[in-house]
Design an enzyme around this catalytic site. Sequence first.
Site, mmCIF file in Angstrom:
data_model
loop_
_atom_site.group_PDB
_atom_site.id
_atom_site.type_symbol
_atom_site.label_atom_id
_atom_site.label_comp_id
_atom_site.label_asym_id
_atom_site.label_seq_id
_atom_site.Cartn_x
_atom_site.Cartn_y
_atom_site.Cartn_z
ATOM 1 N N TYR A 62 0.833 -1.199 0.000
ATOM 2 C CA TYR A 62 0.000 0.000 0.000
ATOM 3 C C TYR A 62 0.875 1.259 0.000
ATOM 4 O O TYR A 62 1.401 1.675 1.034
ATOM 5 C CB TYR A 62 -0.940 0.024 1.204
ATOM 6 C CG TYR A 62 -1.852 -1.182 1.309
ATOM 7 C CD1 TYR A 62 -2.149 -1.977 0.206
ATOM 8 C CD2 TYR A 62 -2.429 -1.532 2.531
ATOM 9 C CE1 TYR A 62 -2.986 -3.075 0.313
ATOM 10 C CE2 TYR A 62 -3.276 -2.625 2.639
ATOM 11 C CZ TYR A 62 -3.537 -3.395 1.529
ATOM 12 O OH TYR A 62 -4.365 -4.490 1.635
ATOM 13 N N HIS A 147 0.438 -12.255 1.122
ATOM 14 C CA HIS A 147 -0.369 -11.274 0.388
ATOM 15 C C HIS A 147 -0.410 -11.554 -1.112
ATOM 16 O O HIS A 147 0.629 -11.579 -1.776
ATOM 17 C CB HIS A 147 0.209 -9.870 0.628
ATOM 18 C CG HIS A 147 -0.699 -8.762 0.225
ATOM 19 N ND1 HIS A 147 -0.269 -7.458 0.080
ATOM 20 C CD2 HIS A 147 -2.034 -8.733 -0.050
ATOM 21 C CE1 HIS A 147 -1.282 -6.692 -0.258
ATOM 22 N NE2 HIS A 147 -2.358 -7.436 -0.356
#
Length: 330
Positions: A62, A147
């Site tokens: 992010y 992830h």
Amino acid sequence: MSTATGRPVRPVGGTGLAVTTLGFGAGPLGGLFDPVSDEDAHAALEAAWQAGVRYFDVAPHYGAGLAEQRLGAFLATKPREEYVVSTKVGRLLVDDTTIDTAQPQQDFRDGLAKRREWDFSAAGVRRSLEESLQRLGLDRVDVLYAHDPHGREEEVLATGLPELARMRQEGLVSAVGAGVDDVRMQLRFARSGLADVLLVAGRWTLLERSAGEELLPECLQRGIAVVVGGALNSGVLADPSPGARFDYAPAPEHVLAAARAQQEVCARHGCTLLRAALQFPLRHPAVVSVLVGVRSAAEARAAAADLAAQVPEQLWAEVEPFALPPRTAR
């Protein structure tokens, strides 16, 4: 159970952790789709905290570390024992001065000048956590997810998840699992016997229910907690207008039509589509939290209010026929 502020919490399997049913998804803090200022990021976090949110989810991906830095700066002002934080492994960040951060980098704007490099090796997983802790300014996180391992699931099963499990045994984290939008892959992770919690992204929503057929029952049977991300399917369940996103891309017309049909049902019951979308995932007993990505204090307060509001029970049956068919049937 509930926090001192009254926000409901649910236990994360047998890990000893408990998370608020409303979780803070920190993707927007990294500039997902559009930049967010430091001031707005802090205000969004503070508003969520004041509303009782005590679970915060972030990732190196992010903003190439920007979201972790911003979240860490905020959490430095809060008592460590009062919150749960999760981050993710699989992408290592490497300084790269050639990156123009003003240009979108994998859907993120104005992030840090770092290149993402995939690595689910045992050493890579440990390095990822160490670097996340530095950005967060913490000595530990509570939950670690592998992830988005698209095309890398064999590596995750062979080295990534086993190393995460060893780190849990060593007391470095309390719970481990995976975060991905692929239901078939998540089933393999659930059946590995290594996961405490799975972050199911965009596959158990008011509109998209693919996880409901096998994955959620499997998790319930095994005592694996489920955190739902992407409850708004990238925005189409917030506002199904032309140009709305679905799975990070412009929504096809049949998706827009389905979301609008659900919106009409909600309106007949005096409810917004957004409110129903936020509440729907928590109706399944395997689900412990729904992550909401917000970029302002107003959005944080609105999400908290929507999750606490009453939704007529009849609404749920009436919106179901307009849900998309499971992905295996498409």
